[in-house]
Design an enzyme around this catalytic site. Structure first.
Site, PDB file in Angstrom:
ATOM      1  N   SER A  96     -38.556 -33.592 -24.468  1.00  0.00           N
ATOM      2  CA  SER A  96     -37.218 -33.046 -24.430  1.00  0.00           C
ATOM      3  C   SER A  96     -36.296 -33.778 -23.460  1.00  0.00           C
ATOM      4  O   SER A  96     -35.072 -33.643 -23.524  1.00  0.00           O
ATOM      5  CB  SER A  96     -37.277 -31.570 -24.048  1.00  0.00           C
ATOM      6  OG  SER A  96     -37.777 -31.412 -22.727  1.00  0.00           O
TER       7      SER A  96
ATOM      8  N   LYS B  40     -32.258 -33.485 -14.794  1.00  0.00           N
ATOM      9  CA  LYS B  40     -32.346 -32.849 -16.110  1.00  0.00           C
ATOM     10  C   LYS B  40     -31.690 -31.482 -16.047  1.00  0.00           C
ATOM     11  O   LYS B  40     -31.909 -30.716 -15.105  1.00  0.00           O
ATOM     12  CB  LYS B  40     -33.810 -32.723 -16.526  1.00  0.00           C
ATOM     13  CG  LYS B  40     -34.018 -32.173 -17.942  1.00  0.00           C
ATOM     14  CD  LYS B  40     -35.519 -32.133 -18.273  1.00  0.00           C
ATOM     15  CE  LYS B  40     -35.757 -31.636 -19.693  1.00  0.00           C
ATOM     16  NZ  LYS B  40     -37.206 -31.597 -20.003  1.00  0.00           N
TER      17      LYS B  40
ATOM     18  N   SER C 106     -42.740 -33.915 -22.020  1.00  0.00           N
ATOM     19  CA  SER C 106     -41.291 -34.122 -22.045  1.00  0.00           C
ATOM     20  C   SER C 106     -40.768 -35.106 -21.007  1.00  0.00           C
ATOM     21  O   SER C 106     -39.590 -35.456 -21.031  1.00  0.00           O
ATOM     22  CB  SER C 106     -40.559 -32.781 -21.882  1.00  0.00           C
ATOM     23  OG  SER C 106     -40.778 -31.975 -23.015  1.00  0.00           O
TER      24      SER C 106
END
EC number: 6.3.5.7
Length: 510
Positions: free
Chosen positions: A160, A85, A184
């Site tokens: 997210s 990420k 997330s």
């Protein structure tokens, strides 16, 4: 896409690692296969912001050149590639947090988790997309465009960390790392049919994770199986003196717990059904799959008891005061003075430092980030601190007490992960409160710092994935791996194979 590539990328990470160890496949072959999938899938999925193909190949070649003795001494998953990420810094690979304000920034150091992955011989495929500075529940707030859900590319993958979840779901990567502040990792896991884990707060070093809300953020695994998550968490976990919130204890036996759970014997295990997380407000198909999963747990010998956590009803409100307050503080450093974007005032406006900062932050931050900075600054301001931030922290303490009382009645707690399946792009963009509701079941674990995991629970009536969440006591991460692995095995039998077999993958030529 060749059949050989398709067969290779659809293996679990544990199966890939076993083939590498047996000499049946090289790390370079795994990297090349996934890079081929990335090339084919990205026009449809957009899971990656940066693809580091050359670096991944160099890392794979370096691993393959090691002796058999050196490879045997390396951890689980050695030689298996991974995606990261873009909230986690990587030396030599651009890290942007999906924000214009960090566009093109190349970190001079690695996060602790990246150092551990490199030491484990795991090539890095690239950096995945996210909501800007991890602020969102759909990955629509990325400054570089949204990520699409592989199950339906007209729908969001959650957020997210939608990029990491979609990359794993679409077979672009066998593993990924995410960050979880209010769900997330787990919420995108539910929406994409992947396994997402938020470890105990402090169980995985946050050194090198770009801070959003420091008392809530946690790095964790994104995988396709529970065993893969257990293996990855054992690699990245452990104490780090560079992180003041790191827990000074040894690693937990997650792999052993997952392997024990796969035997599907849960006799003597107590599962707590959280009364406040389910029923009204949850999509009927989501609730139906959850109820079926509960029955499967009972069939395997688990005792299911209902527990009440009355203060969970206030978790969303407390979170959306604490989190923006910490966002306001953490994002103050992005001012154009030291690194990142710098926008000078236009002609006629005094070229002062204050004006430069104002124009830089106006141009560099997106609407959602600005919204949370403003909300957090207000909550921390003189005259409102005690009424808002102080009160939210008191609610947080009550939520921790709820968890402590619930764990006196059950070994692990369960709930649906997300109240709905993936929604269409734009459906909730104009209603921030509706967007925030997607994290209603995941936020309590972040407020309390306890570990939690989402695994696929089957497909809803609309043909989209749903998730079931397991929550364990603090610093007892291994406890949730046993029932999660047991349920995964039972669901695989009930669905005649892994749930992802129902996924249509045109980018693989299928």
């Amino acid at each position: 896409m060749s059949n050989a590539t398709n067969e290779l990328v659809k293996l679990s990470a544990a199966e890939m690692a076993a083939k590498v160890k047996a000499g049946e496949v090289s790390s370079r072959e795994l990297v090349d296969a996934h890079l081929d999938v990335i090339e084919a899938a990205e026009p449809s999925i957009h899971a990656f912001l940066q693809v580091s193909g050359d670096i991944a190949r160099e890392q794979a070649d370096a691993f393959d050149a090691k002796s058999a003795e050196e490879k045997a001494a390396m951890p689980h998953l050695a030689g298996v590639p991974i995606a990261i990420k873009d909230m986690i810094v990587t030396k030599g690979i651009a890290t942007t947090a999906a924000s214009k304000i960090l566009e093109g920034w190349i970190p001079p150091y690695d996060a602790t988790v990246i150092e551990k992955l490199k030491a484990a011989g795991m090539p890095i495929l690239g950096k995945t997309n996210l909501d800007e500075f991890a602020q969102g529940s759909s990955t629509e707030h990325s400054a570089y465009g949204p990520t699409h859900n592989p199950w339906d590319t007209e729908r969001v993958p959650g957020g997210s960390g939608g990029g990491s979840a979609s990359a794993v779901a679409a077979f672009e990567a066998p593993l990924a790392l995410g960050t979880d502040t209010g769900g997330s990792i787990r919420q995108p896991g539910a929406l994409t049919g992947t396994v997402g884990v938020k470890p105990t707060y402090g169980g995985v070093s946050r050194f090198g994770a770009i801070a959003m809300a420091s008392s809530l953020d946690q790095i964790g695994p994104v995988t396709r199986t529970v065993l893969d998550s257990a293996m990855l968490q054992e690699i990245i976990g452990g104490h780090d003196r560079r992180d003041s919130t790191s827990i000074p204890e040894g690693p937990r036996p997650m792999v052993a717990a997952a392997m024990e759970g796969a035997k599907r014997d849960l006799k003597g295990f107590k599962v707590g059904l959280v009364k406040e997380l389910g029923g009204e407000g949850f999509q009927p198909g989501v609730q139906a799959r959850f109820d079926e999963a509960v029955r499967l747990l009972e069939d395997m010998g688990a005792e299911v008891v209902e527990v009440s956590c009355p203060h969970f009803a206030y978790s969303l409100g407390a979170y959306y005061i604490i989190m923006p307050s910490e966002v306001s503080s953490n994002l103050a450093r992005y001012d154009g003075m030291r690194y990142g974007m710098r926008v000078m005032p236009p002609a006629g406006v005094p070229a002062t430092a204050a004006n430069m900062m104002a124009y830089t932050r106006e141009a560099g931050f997106g609407d959602e980030v600005k919204r949370r900075i403003i909300l957090g600054t207000y909550a921390l301001s003189a005259g409102y601190y005690d009424a808002w931030y102080g009160s939210a922290q008191k609610v947080r303490t009550l939520i921790i007490d709820d968890f402590n009382k619930a764990f006196e009645q059950a070994d692990v707690l369960i709930s649906p992960t997300s109240p709905s399946t993936a929604f269409k792009f734009g459906e909730k963009m104009d209603d921030p409160l509706a967007m925030y509701m997607n994290d209603i079941a995941t936020i309590p674990a972040n407020l309390a710092g306890v570990p939690a995991m989402s695994i696929p629970a089957g497909l809803s009536d609309d043909g989209l994935p749903t998730g079931i969440q397991f929550i364990a006591p603090q610093q007892r991460d291994e406890v949730m791996y046993k029932p999660a692995a047991a349920l995964e095995a039972a669901l695989e039998e009930a669905w005649n194979g892994p749930i992802w077999q129902s996924l249509t993958t045109p980018w693989l030529g299928e």
